[in-house]
Design a protein around this motif. Structure first.
Motif, PDB file in Angstrom:
ATOM      1  N   GLN A  20      -0.004  -4.913   0.220  1.00 52.05           N
ATOM      2  CA  GLN A  20       1.705  -4.785   0.296  1.00 52.05           C
ATOM      3  C   GLN A  20       1.378  -3.126  -0.452  1.00 52.05           C
ATOM      4  O   GLN A  20       2.585  -2.845  -0.667  1.00 52.05           O
ATOM      5  N   VAL A  21       0.509  -2.732   0.834  1.00 52.05           N
ATOM      6  CA  VAL A  21       1.014  -1.575   1.059  1.00 52.05           C
ATOM      7  C   VAL A  21       0.709  -0.837   2.231  1.00 52.05           C
ATOM      8  O   VAL A  21      -0.011  -1.024   2.949  1.00 52.05           O
ATOM      9  N   THR A  22       2.150  -0.272   2.605  1.00 51.00           N
ATOM     10  CA  THR A  22       1.995  -0.243   4.591  1.00 51.00           C
ATOM     11  C   THR A  22       2.470   1.210   4.876  1.00 51.00           C
ATOM     12  O   THR A  22       3.128   1.637   4.041  1.00 51.00           O
ATOM     13  N   ILE A  23       1.660   1.155   5.793  1.00 47.44           N
ATOM     14  CA  ILE A  23       1.895   2.513   6.932  1.00 47.44           C
ATOM     15  C   ILE A  23       2.628   2.664   8.124  1.00 47.44           C
ATOM     16  O   ILE A  23       2.350   3.584   8.666  1.00 47.44           O
ATOM     17  N   ASN A  24       2.886   1.255   8.404  1.00 47.86           N
ATOM     18  CA  ASN A  24       3.549   0.588   9.510  1.00 47.86           C
ATOM     19  C   ASN A  24       4.321   1.399  10.142  1.00 47.86           C
ATOM     20  O   ASN A  24       5.233   1.726   8.796  1.00 47.86           O
ATOM     21  N   GLN A  25       4.592   1.800  11.092  1.00 45.54           N
ATOM     22  CA  GLN A  25       5.501   2.672  11.600  1.00 45.54           C
ATOM     23  C   GLN A  25       7.278   1.798  11.419  1.00 45.54           C
ATOM     24  O   GLN A  25       7.917   3.218  11.419  1.00 45.54           O
ATOM     25  N   GLN A  30      12.150   1.436   8.976  1.00 38.37           N
ATOM     26  CA  GLN A  30      13.435   0.425   8.117  1.00 38.37           C
ATOM     27  C   GLN A  30      13.940   1.205   6.897  1.00 38.37           C
ATOM     28  O   GLN A  30      15.188   0.674   6.045  1.00 38.37           O
ATOM     29  N   HIS A  31      12.403   2.127   5.826  1.00 38.75           N
ATOM     30  CA  HIS A  31      12.717   3.004   4.766  1.00 38.75           C
ATOM     31  C   HIS A  31      13.779   4.031   4.735  1.00 38.75           C
ATOM     32  O   HIS A  31      13.233   4.953   3.965  1.00 38.75           O
ATOM     33  N   SER A  32      14.223   4.562   6.211  1.00 30.25           N
ATOM     34  CA  SER A  32      14.429   5.651   5.794  1.00 30.25           C
ATOM     35  C   SER A  32      15.943   6.643   6.304  1.00 30.25           C
ATOM     36  O   SER A  32      16.210   7.461   6.176  1.00 30.25           O
ATOM     37  N   LEU A  42      11.190   9.970   7.490  1.00 28.24           N
ATOM     38  CA  LEU A  42      10.588   8.556   7.073  1.00 28.24           C
ATOM     39  C   LEU A  42       9.956   8.938   5.644  1.00 28.24           C
ATOM     40  O   LEU A  42       9.242  10.049   5.637  1.00 28.24           O
ATOM     41  N   PRO A  43       9.146   8.060   4.616  1.00 36.44           N
ATOM     42  CA  PRO A  43       8.918   7.721   3.872  1.00 36.44           C
ATOM     43  C   PRO A  43       7.211   8.080   4.394  1.00 36.44           C
ATOM     44  O   PRO A  43       6.917   7.591   5.624  1.00 36.44           O
ATOM     45  N   ASP A  44       6.379   8.344   3.655  1.00 30.82           N
ATOM     46  CA  ASP A  44       4.497   8.433   4.184  1.00 30.82           C
ATOM     47  C   ASP A  44       4.156   6.988   3.824  1.00 30.82           C
ATOM     48  O   ASP A  44       3.268   6.719   4.255  1.00 30.82           O
ATOM     49  N   ILE A  45       4.377   6.193   3.433  1.00 30.46           N
ATOM     50  CA  ILE A  45       4.100   5.110   2.068  1.00 30.46           C
ATOM     51  C   ILE A  45       5.217   4.125   2.078  1.00 30.46           C
ATOM     52  O   ILE A  45       5.908   4.271   1.728  1.00 30.46           O
ATOM     53  N   VAL A  46       5.147   2.371   2.023  1.00 28.89           N
ATOM     54  CA  VAL A  46       6.199   1.803   1.139  1.00 28.89           C
ATOM     55  C   VAL A  46       5.377   0.668   0.742  1.00 28.89           C
ATOM     56  O   VAL A  46       4.088   0.584   1.187  1.00 28.89           O
ATOM     57  N   PRO A  84      14.288   9.406   1.760  1.00 28.11           N
ATOM     58  CA  PRO A  84      13.047  10.244   0.633  1.00 28.11           C
ATOM     59  C   PRO A  84      13.327  11.166   1.720  1.00 28.11           C
ATOM     60  O   PRO A  84      11.781  11.564   2.876  1.00 28.11           O
ATOM     61  N   TYR A  85      14.173  12.034   1.386  1.00 26.55           N
ATOM     62  CA  TYR A  85      13.917  13.979   2.597  1.00 26.55           C
ATOM     63  C   TYR A  85      12.719  14.407   1.809  1.00 26.55           C
ATOM     64  O   TYR A  85      12.083  15.046   2.798  1.00 26.55           O
ATOM     65  N   ASP A  86      12.282  14.368   1.124  1.00 26.07           N
ATOM     66  CA  ASP A  86      10.876  14.880   0.258  1.00 26.07           C
ATOM     67  C   ASP A  86      10.290  13.787   0.519  1.00 26.07           C
ATOM     68  O   ASP A  86       8.492  14.291   0.629  1.00 26.07           O
ATOM     69  N   HIS A  87      10.183  12.612   1.508  1.00 25.41           N
ATOM     70  CA  HIS A  87       8.978  12.316   1.422  1.00 25.41           C
ATOM     71  C   HIS A  87       8.442  10.966   0.658  1.00 25.41           C
ATOM     72  O   HIS A  87       8.996  11.119   0.084  1.00 25.41           O
TER      73      HIS A  87
END
Length: 461
Positions: A20-25, A30-32, A42-46, A84-87
């Motif tokens: 449930q914690v990912t940094i997969n590119q 997909q969340h950018s 891009l976020p740093d983490i989802v 997430p412009y502030d990542h």
């Protein structure tokens, strides 16, 4: 406190399962973005929580490490709300998709935020009930509450804010609160439902929603009515509403958009300004209302009106309306869809739509005008070459022209899409000193500006 992704991931995996914690590119990409024309980031983490407690724990960690948080439903928003412009960290609520309780005798449901409107309506149908808010996209109910969504049925049933009885909200520091109760009305305390609905994730994250639902109407009748001009069509709607005809849906599609409908949906509708209408009620009562409506539209130069009682034909009509954005996208390959909306007092609507069409033509921008004209809301769909700086400037100029027209006549810069980043620059013009009150509320609930930072309000830390 500065931290690395590795430290944050380690902290999060102490409270969430590893999966449930990912940094997969691919997941980050997909969340950018959302469905808007705004640039991706891009976020740093989802993270993918499944319970309120997990959300609370995530928020506490984000607060501890001073990490920005962006809530994410399905990414169907249209003004960059979830970018997430502030990542930082995106909280994806797709795993919180349970319908918790259906209280059919109270006409209420309790759901998690990841439940979609079509998912809810499939379950409600077993009870002879339905959820009314229909923005077109199969959005999550949490996202719809966050943006105060509305749509085709708002003229009869109201917008998202009208359906919310209670929200369970996790605040920036991880505190869990409820904003309402199950009662139909209350005179107790400040109206927190109204504050949090439409806050676009800037004040807290929704983890449960208690919503009003309605009985499925005994009889439904749809119609499409064609007019020689947009002015005639809009004035017909005004007269229908003034006459007290209980209409459930009334959508305007201009002639440019009707062409796209026919091309995309393989229909043969008249390519004129057209109203799509729908009536809910009992058959005897509706027959009287429809006869009255026919007299009214004929007084406004209606050239033809066709009725649909067959369920398949009625669904085709509304699918054509809901798929109009995709019709434009497919009709203009290589260009990006920019959708903007404003809302005005209904007495100003015809002039606003005519002004919008004149502005489109003068700027030579391809696009069409549609709208939930029963409540004064209309949308413009523009097809823009994002590699053409001149086209982008023209689109921005057009957006400003119709927003200023609306604000000068007592309207709003957005009737349902929300502010996000796209309409942020108009907030001071629309709200004046009230914007300072909003900023104080934001600071009180989110003093470090971690919750969806710089959406709606521009906050300088």
């Amino acid at each position: 406190m500065q931290t690395t992704n590795e430290e944050l991931v380690t902290a999060l995996r102490k409270v969430l399962p590893v999966r449930q914690v990912t940094i997969n590119q691919i997941i980050l990409e997909q969340h950018s973005r959302d469905e808007s024309y705004h640039s991706a980031s891009l976020p740093d983490i989802v993270v993918f929580p499944t319970t309120t407690d997990e959300v609370s724990q995530v928020m506490k960690i984000a607060s501890q490490y001073q990490v920005p948080i962006v809530p994410f439903g399905r990414g169907t928003s249209l003004e960059g709300h979830v970018i997430p412009y502030d990542h930082g960290m995106t909280i994806d609520f797709s795993l919180m998709d349970k319908i918790i309780e259906i209280k059919e005798q109270d006409f209420l449901v309790k759901v998690q935020p990841g439940v979609t409107r079509t998912q809810l309506n499939r379950e409600l149908k077993k009870y002879g009930l339905f959820f009314s808010v229909d923005p077109g996209a199969d959005a999550t109910l949490g996202g719809m509450a966050a943006t105060n969504a509305s749509g085709t049925t708002s003229v009869k049933y109201g917008v998202m804010r009208d359906q919310v009885r209670d929200l369970e909200v996790v605040l920036a520091d991880g505190t869990v609160i409820h904003t309402g109760n199950l009662a139909a009305k209350s005179s107790s305390g400040l109206h927190l439902n109204g504050l949090f609905v439409g806050s676009e994730g800037t004040l807290g994250c929704f983890t449960e929603l208690t919503l009003k639902v309605y009985g499925i109407p005994e009889f439904v009748l749809a119609a499409k009515a064609s007019f020689p001009t947009v002015h005639d069509a809009v004035e017909a709607v005004v007269s229908i509403l003034q006459a007290g005809v209980p209409i459930a849906r009334v959508e305007l599609i201009d002639e440019h958009s009707m062409k796209q409908v026919n091309l995309h949906s393989e229909t043969a509708y008249k390519e004129q300004p057209t109203l799509f209408l729908e009536f809910h009620g009992n058959e005897a009562g509706l027959n009287q209302d429809v006869e009255f409506m026919k007299e009214i539209v004929n007084d406004h130069n209606c050239e033809s009106i066709d009725f649909e009682t067959d369920n398949a034909a009625r669904n085709q009509l509304w699918e054509a309306r809901h798929n109009l954005a995709y019709a434009y996208v497919h009709g203009y390959p290589g260009k990006k869809l920019m959708v903007t909306d404003v809302c005005l007092p209904i007495s100003e609507l015809a002039g606003a739509i005519e002004h919008a069409r004149e502005a489109l033509d003068s700027l030579a921008l391809p696009g069409g005008i549609v709208g939930h004209v029963g409540d004064g809301n209309f949308h413009v769909l523009l097809m823009i070459d994002m590699n053409n700086s001149d086209a982008i400037k023209k689109a921005d100029k057009f957006n400003e022209l119709i927003v200023m027209y609306a604000l000068e006549r007592g309207g709003t810069c957005t009737g349902e899409h929300g502010v996000g980043v796209g309409k942020q620059k108009y907030q001071e013009k629309e709200h004046g000193k009230a914007l300072l009150v909003m900023e104080k509320i934001k600071h009180a609930l989110d003093p470090n500006s971690l919750l969806n930072p710089n959406k709606i309000l521009r906050i300088n830390k």
